[in-house]
Design a protein around this motif. Structure first.
Motif, short mmCIF file in Angstrom:
data_model
loop_
_atom_site.label_atom_id
_atom_site.label_comp_id
_atom_site.label_asym_id
_atom_site.label_seq_id
_atom_site.Cartn_x
_atom_site.Cartn_y
_atom_site.Cartn_z
N SER A 65 0.83 -1.21 0.00
CA SER A 65 0.00 0.00 0.00
C SER A 65 0.86 1.26 0.00
O SER A 65 0.51 2.25 -0.63
CB SER A 65 -0.91 0.08 1.22
N ASP A 106 -6.10 -7.92 1.53
CA ASP A 106 -6.90 -7.54 2.67
C ASP A 106 -6.91 -8.59 3.77
O ASP A 106 -6.83 -8.27 4.95
CB ASP A 106 -8.34 -7.25 2.24
N THR A 141 1.92 -12.07 -0.81
CA THR A 141 3.26 -12.26 -1.36
C THR A 141 4.02 -13.33 -0.57
O THR A 141 4.14 -13.25 0.63
CB THR A 141 4.05 -10.95 -1.31
N1 GTP Z 1 -5.38 2.06 8.07
C1 GTP Z 1 -4.28 1.58 7.49
N2 GTP Z 1 -4.35 0.43 6.79
C2 GTP Z 1 -3.23 -0.03 6.22
C3 GTP Z 1 -1.99 0.65 6.34
N3 GTP Z 1 -1.05 -0.06 5.67
C4 GTP Z 1 -1.68 -1.15 5.16
N4 GTP Z 1 -2.98 -1.14 5.48
C5 GTP Z 1 -3.95 -2.20 5.12
O1 GTP Z 1 -3.41 -3.44 5.57
C6 GTP Z 1 -3.64 -4.46 4.62
C7 GTP Z 1 -2.31 -5.07 4.15
O2 GTP Z 1 -1.58 -4.09 3.44
P1 GTP Z 1 -0.51 -4.48 2.30
O3 GTP Z 1 -0.06 -3.18 1.73
O4 GTP Z 1 -1.03 -5.49 1.39
O5 GTP Z 1 0.64 -5.09 3.20
P2 GTP Z 1 1.97 -5.84 2.70
O6 GTP Z 1 3.01 -5.52 3.71
O7 GTP Z 1 2.29 -5.50 1.31
O8 GTP Z 1 1.53 -7.34 2.82
P3 GTP Z 1 2.12 -8.66 2.07
O9 GTP Z 1 2.44 -8.31 0.65
O10 GTP Z 1 1.02 -9.65 2.18
O11 GTP Z 1 3.31 -9.06 2.84
C8 GTP Z 1 -4.45 -3.81 3.51
O12 GTP Z 1 -5.81 -4.03 3.77
C9 GTP Z 1 -4.12 -2.35 3.64
O13 GTP Z 1 -5.15 -1.53 3.14
C10 GTP Z 1 -1.96 1.87 7.09
O14 GTP Z 1 -0.92 2.55 7.23
N5 GTP Z 1 -3.14 2.27 7.64
#
Ligand code: GTP
Ligand code: MG
Length: 318
Positions: free
Chosen positions: A39, A54, A59
């Motif tokens: 994100s 979500d 990954t």
């Molecule tokens: N409110 C809020 N939600 C977040 C934040 N960062 C991530 N999310 C939510 O958390 C979930 C996981 O976020 P990702 O960005 O997929 O996390 P990631 O680290 O890439 O996860 P993997 O690729 O599975 O390792 C999603 O639903 C995002 O919308 C944040 O800073 N604030």
């Protein structure tokens, strides 16, 4: 005199463009699954580069996404498996080999962790050690620490949380072979929250994210990254002075100029300028006036992504 300097600066900048446009920027993201790596990178680029999951980890292992922004190629490497509890030393070695074979260079490295965690977890420490071992202590020169979910901490506790968490992660990094506190303490940290435009202190975090990434990106990545982001940093109207806007035919319609996607504060502008200065003509530290009159028309004449970048320089130095 100043105009001559500006002309020299413009020529030096343009001379770097052919190489810059061929460069592929490599971002390496480290952090536990679900902490917001994808994100955050998507928010910075303003488009869906990495998949956001979500409910489930999206990954596994070393995952790489390729994308493009204003003609500049990007590779985003996601490494969630790195932070899974690795039990055997053997798996460590395998992961190390896999990373070394897939990643030949790193322009920007992000260590991502939620702000509301209270300690550095063992899997995070393992990941830090593994990365340092795989790519050497120099990899930290291009690193930044990003705390996500900033708004899960109250405004009152926010400054202290940011300070404490930064200290703890820097300490963990410092413990790696050949790193030490001097290098670790140089690694900037910031907090973001992809669920909101602002952090608990009321500041917009996107400009800070851009600025920190830009201030730490590899030398070869500086201009390519600037070219890729120029359109996001400057909307067509944002460079114009209020008086210019008022005198345009549709003044009333344009009373509030369109805001750029990423806004920079004065402090952030200064940091960005410093980095551009250092990468175009080291030591020149160009004076403000004069740049606008040379870069402004040059940018407008060229147009496109490069024109936007040149126009952006004119605006930054305004
Ligand atoms: N409110 C809020 N939600 C977040 C934040 N960062 C991530 N999310 C939510 O958390 C979930 C996981 O976020 P990702 O960005 O997929 O996390 P990631 O680290 O890439 O996860 P993997 O690729 O599975 O390792 C999603 O639903 C995002 O919308 C944040 O800073 N604030
Ligand atoms: Mg992800």
């Amino acid at each position: 005199m100043i105009e001559q300097q500006a002309q020299k600066f413009l020529e030096a900048f343009q001379a770097k463009l052919p190489v810059a446009r061929e460069k592929k920027l490599v971002f390496l993201l480290i952090g536990r699954t679900g902490v917001g790596k994808s994100s955050t990178v998507n928010a910075l680029m303003g488009k869906q580069i990495a998949e956001v999951g979500d409910y489930e980890a999206t990954t596994m292992g070393v995952e790489s996404y390729e994308s493009e922004l204003d003609g500049i190629k990007f590779q985003v490497i996601d490494t969630p498996g790195l932070c899974d509890d690795i039990e055997e030393a053997e798996r460590d070695q395998q992961y190390l080999d896999l990373m070394r074979s897939k990643i030949t260079q790193i322009d920007s490295m992000w260590f991502v962790s939620p702000l509301n965690d209270t300690r550095v977890r063992s899997d995070e420490i393992q990941a830090i050690e593994l990365i340092s071992k795989a790519f050497g202590s120099k990899v930290w020169e291009h690193a930044i620490i990003i705390f996500t979910f900033a708004n899960s901490v109250s405004a009152v506790k926010y400054p202290e949380a940011l300070k404490k968490r930064t200290e703890l992660i820097r300490k963990a990094i410092a413990k790696c072979e050949d790193v030490g506190l001097v290098v670790a303490n140089e690694i900037p940290s910031l907090a973001v929250d992809t669920g909101s435009e602002i952090t608990p202190d009321g500041e917009k975090w996107l400009g800070e994210l851009f600025t920190k990434v830009f201030s730490r990106i590899s030398e070869r990545g500086t201009i390519p990254f600037f070219l890729a982001m120029a359109d996001s940093l400057k909307s067509p109207q944002s460079g114009k002075k209020k008086s210019e806007l008022d005198s345009t035919p549709y003044a009333s319609a344009q009373a509030s100029p369109q805001k750029p996607r990423i806004e920079l504060t004065q402090e952030q502008k200064k940091e960005v300028k410093k980095r551009i200065d250092a990468s175009i003509i080291p030591g020149l530290a160009i004076a403000g006036s004069g740049i606008g009159s040379v870069f402004g028309p040059a940018g407008a004449a060229i147009g496109g992504g490069i024109g936007a970048a040149i126009g952006l320089i004119a605006w930054l130095w305004d």
